[in-house]
Design an enzyme around this catalytic site. Structure first.
Site, PDB file in Angstrom:
ATOM      1  N   ASN A  55     -37.944  82.051-143.315  1.00  0.00           N
ATOM      2  CA  ASN A  55     -37.703  80.622-143.508  1.00  0.00           C
ATOM      3  C   ASN A  55     -38.702  80.141-144.559  1.00  0.00           C
ATOM      4  OD1 ASN A  55     -37.462  77.862-143.391  1.00  0.00           O
ATOM      5  ND2 ASN A  55     -38.155  77.648-141.265  1.00  0.00           N
ATOM      6  N   LYS A  73     -38.951  77.278-145.847  1.00  0.00           N
ATOM      7  CA  LYS A  73     -39.288  75.852-145.703  1.00  0.00           C
ATOM      8  C   LYS A  73     -39.209  75.160-147.077  1.00  0.00           C
ATOM      9  CE  LYS A  73     -41.779  77.002-141.561  1.00  0.00           C
ATOM     10  NZ  LYS A  73     -42.824  76.709-140.614  1.00  0.00           N
ATOM     11  N   HIS A 100     -34.752  73.382-136.124  1.00  0.00           N
ATOM     12  CA  HIS A 100     -36.147  73.806-136.284  1.00  0.00           C
ATOM     13  C   HIS A 100     -37.074  72.693-135.782  1.00  0.00           C
ATOM     14  CE1 HIS A 100     -39.920  75.038-138.103  1.00  0.00           C
ATOM     15  NE2 HIS A 100     -39.387  76.247-138.195  1.00  0.00           N
ATOM     16  N   GLU A 104     -39.672  71.482-136.949  1.00  0.00           N
ATOM     17  CA  GLU A 104     -40.083  70.513-137.976  1.00  0.00           C
ATOM     18  C   GLU A 104     -39.005  69.457-138.190  1.00  0.00           C
ATOM     19  OE1 GLU A 104     -41.052  73.493-140.858  1.00  0.00           O
ATOM     20  OE2 GLU A 104     -42.804  74.045-139.655  1.00  0.00           O
ATOM     21  N   GLU A 140     -39.403  79.596-130.965  1.00  0.00           N
ATOM     22  CA  GLU A 140     -40.582  79.317-131.783  1.00  0.00           C
ATOM     23  C   GLU A 140     -41.474  78.308-131.058  1.00  0.00           C
ATOM     24  OE1 GLU A 140     -39.541  80.221-136.203  1.00  0.00           O
ATOM     25  OE2 GLU A 140     -39.249  78.102-135.827  1.00  0.00           O
ATOM     26  N   GLY A 190     -47.376  78.165-138.068  1.00  0.00           N
ATOM     27  CA  GLY A 190     -48.298  77.867-139.163  1.00  0.00           C
ATOM     28  C   GLY A 190     -49.742  77.720-138.736  1.00  0.00           C
ATOM     29  N   SER A 194     -46.203  82.403-136.664  1.00  0.00           N
ATOM     30  CA  SER A 194     -47.299  83.242-137.169  1.00  0.00           C
ATOM     31  C   SER A 194     -47.019  84.740-137.052  1.00  0.00           C
ATOM     32  CB  SER A 194     -48.621  82.872-136.470  1.00  0.00           C
ATOM     33  OG  SER A 194     -48.958  81.526-136.741  1.00  0.00           O
TER      34      SER A 194
HETATM   35  P1  13P Z   1     -45.024  80.559-139.597  1.00  0.00           P
HETATM   36  O1  13P Z   1     -44.581  82.001-139.641  1.00  0.00           O
HETATM   37  O2  13P Z   1     -45.600  80.079-140.895  1.00  0.00           O
HETATM   38  O3  13P Z   1     -45.911  80.292-138.415  1.00  0.00           O
HETATM   39  O4  13P Z   1     -43.697  79.671-139.384  1.00  0.00           O
HETATM   40  C1  13P Z   1     -42.807  80.001-138.381  1.00  0.00           C
HETATM   41  C2  13P Z   1     -41.578  79.205-138.552  1.00  0.00           C
HETATM   42  O5  13P Z   1     -41.571  77.999-138.378  1.00  0.00           O
HETATM   43  C3  13P Z   1     -40.354  79.914-138.949  1.00  0.00           C
HETATM   44  O6  13P Z   1     -39.236  79.097-138.850  1.00  0.00           O
END
Ligand code: 13P
Length: 251
Positions: free
Chosen positions: A9, A11, A94, A96, A166, A172, A212
Site C-alpha cells: 500500500n 498510500k 483502511h 486512515e 491491521e 507506521g 510495520s
Molecule cells: P506500515 O507498514 O507503514 O506500518 O503500514 C501498514 C499499512 O497501513 C498498510 O496498509
C-alpha cells in the site's frame, strides 16, 4: 490451500515518475514463487504502474473507490473505471480512511459489493485502535467491522475477498503485533467468517496482517497457520525491502 498474497500500500506517495523508478527497480528483484503480489499506488500513478507491470507477476490495486458506477460525484472514482484500467484489487476501509475521511462499516459494505460486481477483489481492512486494545475489546471491534462491512454477501462472494487485519497502533509506528498476537486475532476473524459464511468459504478467504511488516518479521508472521500474507505500507516504498518481503520463501 490458500495462496500467499503480499500487497504494498503506497498510500499518498510516488508521483508517476517516482513510481516508474520504483517499479523498474522492483521487477528484477522478484523471484518466481507460488505467491500473489500486488502494489496499490495512488490513483494518479495507476496508469504508469499498470503499463509497466503488464505481462509481469505484479498485479495492481487502487487504495479506495466509490460505490456508484458513474454520476455526479465530483472527485470520486468508480469500480467500473478501475476495472477498465486493468486493476485487480482495491483496498477498502483502511484505518486512515476511517480516521481522516469518515469511512464507516456502512460505506465499506457498499464499496465491497460494488467492487465484487465488477469482478475486482476487495482488500477489506479491519483492526482496533490502541485504546480499544487496552480496553480488551480487540476481537469485538474486529467482529463488528467484519459483520457490518460484509453484510449481505453470499458465501461464494465472500470466498473471493481478501481481509487485512491491521491493528491501528502498529501502522507506521515500528510496533508490530507479535506473530502470536496477530494469529490469535486472525484466527478469530476466520471463526467469525465461518459462522457467517460457512467453513468452506471462510477457509478460502485470504487474511493478511498489516502494521510495520519488514523483511525481518515476515517469516515468523507467515509461519502462522491463519496468516496468508501481508499488507505492507512503508517497506513497500523501497524496492529492496519489498522484494525481500515478497521473496520470504527463498531467503
Ligand atoms: P506500515 O507498514 O507503514 O506500518 O503500514 C501498514 C499499512 O497501513 C498498510 O496498509
Amino acid at each position: 490451500m490458500r495462496r500467499p498474497f503480499i500487497a504494498g500500500n503506497w498510500k499518498m506517495y510516488k508521483t508517476p515518475a517516482e513510481a516508474k523508478t520504483l517499479i523498474s527497480q522492483l521487477l528484477p528483484l522478484l523471484k518466481k514463487a507460488d505467491i500473489d503480489v500486488a502494489v496499490c499506488p495512488p490513483f494518479t500513478s495507476l496508469e504508469t504502474v499498470l503499463k509497466l507491470t503488464a505481462d509481469t507477476v505484479l498485479r495492481v490495486g487502487a487504495q479506495d473507490v466509490f460505490w456508484e458506477e458513474e454520476g455526479a460525484y465530483t472527485g470520486e472514482i468508480s469500480p467500473v473505471m478501475l476495472f477498465d484500467m486493468g486493476c485487480t484489487y482495491c483496498i477498502v476501509g483502511h484505518s486512515e480512511r476511517r480516521q481522516y475521511f469518515g469511512e464507516t462499516d456502512t460505506s465499506v459494505n457498499k464499496k465491497v459489493k460494488a467492487l465484487l460486481k465488477q469482478k475486482l477483489i476487495p482488500i477489506v481492512c479491519v483492526g482496533e485502535t490502541l485504546a480499544q486494545r487496552e480496553e480488551g475489546i480487540t476481537k469485538e471491534v474486529c467482529r463488528l467491522q467484519i459483520e457490518q462491512g460484509l453484510a449481505g454477501l453470499k458465501p461464494e462472494e465472500a470466498a473471493r475477498l481478501v481481509i487485512a487485519y491491521e491493528p491501528v497502533w502498529a501502522i507506521g509506528t515500528g510496533k508490530t503485533a507479535s506473530a502470536g498476537d496477530a494469529q490469535e486475532v486472525i484466527g478469530y476473524i476466520r471463526e467469525v467468517l465461518a459462522a457467517r459464511f460457512g467453513k468452506e468459504s471462510a477457509g478460502q478467504i485470504r487474511i493478511l496482517y498489516g502494521g510495520s511488516v519488514k523483511p525481518d518479521n515476515i517469516q515468523e508472521l507467515m509461519a502462522e497457520p491463519d496468516i496468508d500474507g501481508a499488507l505492507v505500507g512503508g517497506a513497500s516504498l523501497k524496492a529492496k525491502d519489498f522484494a525481500e518481503i515478497v521473496n520470504y520463501k527463498n531467503s
